[in-house]
Design a protein around this motif. Structure first.
Motif, PDB file in Angstrom:
ATOM      1  N   THR A 157      -0.913  -4.665   2.987  1.00  0.00           N
ATOM      2  CA  THR A 157      -2.926  -4.791   2.301  1.00  0.00           C
ATOM      3  C   THR A 157      -3.965  -2.780   2.896  1.00  0.00           C
ATOM      4  O   THR A 157      -3.030  -3.101   3.928  1.00  0.00           O
ATOM      5  N   ASP A 158      -4.525  -2.968   1.725  1.00  0.00           N
ATOM      6  CA  ASP A 158      -4.954  -1.956   2.692  1.00  0.00           C
ATOM      7  C   ASP A 158      -6.089  -2.092   3.486  1.00  0.00           C
ATOM      8  O   ASP A 158      -6.542  -3.005   3.957  1.00  0.00           O
ATOM      9  N   TRP A 159      -7.125  -1.492   4.677  1.00  0.00           N
ATOM     10  CA  TRP A 159      -7.790  -1.649   5.148  1.00  0.00           C
ATOM     11  C   TRP A 159      -8.509  -0.460   6.123  1.00  0.00           C
ATOM     12  O   TRP A 159      -8.487   0.555   5.958  1.00  0.00           O
ATOM     13  N   GLU A 160     -10.056  -0.515   5.562  1.00  0.00           N
ATOM     14  CA  GLU A 160     -11.011   0.666   6.131  1.00  0.00           C
ATOM     15  C   GLU A 160     -11.165   0.523   7.560  1.00  0.00           C
ATOM     16  O   GLU A 160     -11.641  -0.849   7.790  1.00  0.00           O
ATOM     17  N   SER A 181      -6.905   3.829   7.818  1.00  0.00           N
ATOM     18  CA  SER A 181      -6.695   2.659   8.504  1.00  0.00           C
ATOM     19  C   SER A 181      -7.053   3.571  10.024  1.00  0.00           C
ATOM     20  O   SER A 181      -7.497   3.031  11.011  1.00  0.00           O
ATOM     21  N   GLN A 190      -4.233   4.977   1.908  1.00  0.00           N
ATOM     22  CA  GLN A 190      -4.272   4.166   2.070  1.00  0.00           C
ATOM     23  C   GLN A 190      -2.887   3.549   2.125  1.00  0.00           C
ATOM     24  O   GLN A 190      -1.992   4.294   1.344  1.00  0.00           O
ATOM     25  N   GLN A 191      -2.222   2.752   2.724  1.00  0.00           N
ATOM     26  CA  GLN A 191      -1.085   2.435   3.096  1.00  0.00           C
ATOM     27  C   GLN A 191      -0.036   2.165   2.006  1.00  0.00           C
ATOM     28  O   GLN A 191       1.436   2.549   1.724  1.00  0.00           O
ATOM     29  N   THR A 192      -0.566   1.043   0.550  1.00  0.00           N
ATOM     30  CA  THR A 192      -0.126   1.429  -0.132  1.00  0.00           C
ATOM     31  C   THR A 192      -0.097   1.568  -0.866  1.00  0.00           C
ATOM     32  O   THR A 192       1.336   2.175  -1.553  1.00  0.00           O
ATOM     33  N   GLU A 193      -0.933   2.991  -1.831  1.00  0.00           N
ATOM     34  CA  GLU A 193      -0.569   4.311  -2.084  1.00  0.00           C
ATOM     35  C   GLU A 193       0.465   4.914  -1.327  1.00  0.00           C
ATOM     36  O   GLU A 193       1.405   5.279  -2.351  1.00  0.00           O
TER      37      GLU A 193
END
Lengths: 466, 466
Positions: free
Chosen positions: B436-439, B300, B366-369
């Motif tokens: 959540t992830d965010w691109e 992100s 990504q932050q969830t990974e």
């Protein structure tokens, strides 16, 4: 090269302790037995509904040395030995000739000395066939340590956390959850005991005594028989596991040419942090060494300095065996001071007997003096320490200033039980001038005496000697 | 004895690094200079309103080795060397033939690698005559480290903390206060810049860029001339101080017979944590060694993987010099991900050039990974780590699984930048499934290109080579 690095002592693989030390083998008088509600000494079998038999064997053992299984050593030495450090900068600030050494137990993943016994307890439980371990936790240190240890060995962990802490210290709860622990506010509706506490007072903040009652009930009522209960302090086997601290410290001191400390200091709530550091030195004292040994407690919960040495329950509902110990009475509800780990009405029987025998001299300190010591520590030695540990630092400062007055180059050794990263609200209150001291009224002691006098006793005379 | 303790490597007094390593001396192309608003290279004198001259000398130095003053070594080695540990239990969980080693920088009193540069910066400032140091802090790691270091050396410390963090992370603020630091929510009414940000938006949550503007203004407008500004990352001298991590790691690996790692991994926000571990290995790579070097960033805030390599301001108000770096534009406001230390629009010029030269290969995750990796870490290796560090662990897991696929016994080395004791709210959100992830949309990159194209540049061509 005249330049010297700050002293930090570790141990090589061949120097680490391979056995725990059992003080019960060396105490001048034998330990009094735990009693059942009928006043008769408990048999090991009677404890087997609650604890696995291999830990009960340690609980009643009279052997001086107990070998640490290699798998336990491997797990403990992920972070052990805890470094032995010299607090040169505090010495300088105090202008004392004393040399102040300390064991830094904050280096464990859970942040305190608690995993020293959580790891062995989970290991022995697993070996015995236990699948789920229940426990209680106050401020959350013990619950974190047990959840962490269960996570390493694949056991389920259920923690009854005193409701007020559950609500006020959400971070500790998240730590337990991160390690897969199930954390429940106590009193809960999950147990008979919990429901009855809630019926009496639906808004009760809970207490350690209530949480113990719930955790014990959850273990003994599980029909599969694979749920056991675990306690983080007080009992003999818990203190046994913690002696790794003092055994390491002895070797570390010897490594830098110090034969013995003159003063040994540690805070004591249930007694395992104190016993862990001090017992190997109590052994030397029994053998004739001149060592002053000081367990430190909050003035607002003065179990050792003003409590009664007699038989009392470990919990408030009276579900545990009766233990011979210093106590303020199992109905005593300590003031909400910030050192949550020191808010306990009783004291480990082994520590109590050490005091009765004159081998340790307890001291009580008010919390503002302790926080003042913690701030001085942070601004000299760097670390932000647990409010519990600040009691040991405050006593250390008292002793270092005494050595200054006397002009003596004493060696002081104390135990830094944990970091204060989850306790910053207390620091904030102190910095804002909102913390106050509190003295326990004599009437409370007298009420406890009244409560306790009809409980069963073993052959003990008035002075606590037998 | 076949039994072996878990691997933890320390260093003896004669093995510790006595010099910092300056990568600028070895990079294939010379570093581009910082520019003033007029597009002309800045002279050291032009920086002297902000920094003391002894640190400016380090900032522009081309010497390969810079001697560490003994007083600084003494302070750093209160807790250093940070242990080099092997993550055997993570390896087992992944079933990888890779050997995973890491430097544990969480052992400092402030809980991260940040004191490695805070201590030298305060020491050089004190030597120069500085009485007060100003700085900014986002999540609070840097502010804590600087307050701690100022407390050791008796300087005053004023920290502008991004308002949203100031409100959401009260514990970090209390840590700074415990060490005597003055912590102010930014934007504040204390500076011209702060008042103007507040005028524009009285409810602004603040940003690192705004806080930098305030801290710089507070330093340069102090009439006594004894107030200087300090930055916790990005600049050359900051990365220089952090190389103590990689220099120690090299000696520690050699001590257990490992000539070189195959893969070096660290998270990068401003770049000092990455540069600190990696630069001594980048030197080996320049000299011909086959080492893969991976700085990791949040998907992100993809400064290195999707940002533009050009000149940009270090802050949002445009008060700092223009630096040659990968940037998402100084107007970029990163999403509020939990790795606060990685939310920065730019990147250290030294790290940027390392990437441009093909010596390091950045990766975005990504932050969830990352949180998934952090949970696996806690349940195998034990420690609860900072969300920033979890980016390095996530990349390490990717590399360890790749090694498993390839059947290669690679040596992976990564930097564990800090503990996560102040970041448990993020863990909780992840455990509750609320993260959540965010691109980053491509449109943002294009907008940044537009913003940046009219800023002054030094002789740089489109590919970023010169």
């Amino acid at each position: 090269m005249p330049f010297k690095l700050p002293i930090k002592v570790y141990l090589n693989e061949d120097e680490i302790p391979r056995q725990w030390y059992n003080l019960a083998a060396d105490l001048p008088s034998p330990m009094l037995p735990p009693l059942g509600p009928d006043g008769k000494p408990l048999t090991p079998e009677a404890l087997s509904a609650v604890f696995p038999m291999n830990l009960i064997e340690q609980e009643v053992s009279q052997e001086r040395w107990i070998t640490i299984p290699e798998e336990i050593i491997e797990m403990l030495y992920r972070w052990r030995p805890s470094p032995l450090k010299r607090a040169v900068y505090l010495e300088q600030a105090l202008g004392t000739p004393a040399k102040i050494y300390y064991k830094d137990e904050s280096v464990s993943p859970a942040g305190s000395h608690k995993p020293n016994t959580a790891i062995p307890q989970v290991w022995y439980n697993k070996k015995f066939g236990t699948k789920t371990i229940t426990t209680e936790t106050g401020a959350g240190q013990w619950g974190s340590a047990l959840a962490f240890s269960c996570s390493l060995m694949g056991l389920a962990c259920k923690i009854f956390m005193v409701r007020i802490s559950f609500e006020q210290k959400p971070f500790r709860k998240i730590m337990m959850q991160t390690w897969g622990g199930k954390c429940i506010a106590s009193p809960s509706t999950e147990t008979e005991a919990g429901r009855s506490f809630l019926k009496k007072d639906p808004n009760t903040p809970g207490s350690l005594g209530m949480a113990i009652s719930e955790a014990v009930e959850a273990a003994v009522t599980d029909k599969s028989g694979t749920t056991k209960y675990s306690l983080g302090s007080v009992l003999n086997h818990v203190l046994l596991h913690q002696t790794i601290i003092g055994l390491e410290a002895k070797k570390q001191l010897q490594k830098i040419g110090i034969k013995k400390p003159d003063v040994v200091i540690a805070c004591a709530g249930g007694g395992s942090n104190f016993g862990g550091l001090a017992f190997p030195f109590v052994a030397d004292k029994i053998a004739g060494a001149n060592i002053e040994i000081i367990p430190v407690e909050p003035a607002s919960c003065p179990t050792m300095t003003r409590g009664i040495f007699t038989y009392d329950f470990g919990d408030s509902a009276g579900m545990t065996p009766l233990l011979p110990m210093h106590t303020l009475g199992h109905n005593f509800v300590p003031e909400p001071i910030h050192a949550g780990g020191l808010r306990y009405h009783g004291m480990a029987p082994l520590v109590s007997q050490t005091i009765v025998e004159g081998l340790a001299t307890p001291r009580a300190i008010q919390q503002t003096e302790c926080f003042k010591a913690a701030i001085l520590w942070a601004n000299t030695e760097g670390m932000i320490i647990a409010p519990e540990s600040s009691h040991a630092v405050a006593a250390t400062i008292q002793e270092a200033l005494k050595a200054k007055e006397e002009g003596k180059e004493k060696v002081i050794l104390f135990n830094l039980s944990g970091h204060g990263h989850m306790d910053l609200a207390g620091y904030s209150k102190f910095l804002e001038g909102k913390l106050t001291d509190w003295e326990l009224p004599q009437a409370n002691i007298e009420a406890a005496e009244q409560d306790l006098k009809d409980l069963p006793k073993a052959k003990m005379n008035k002075t606590g000697k037998w």
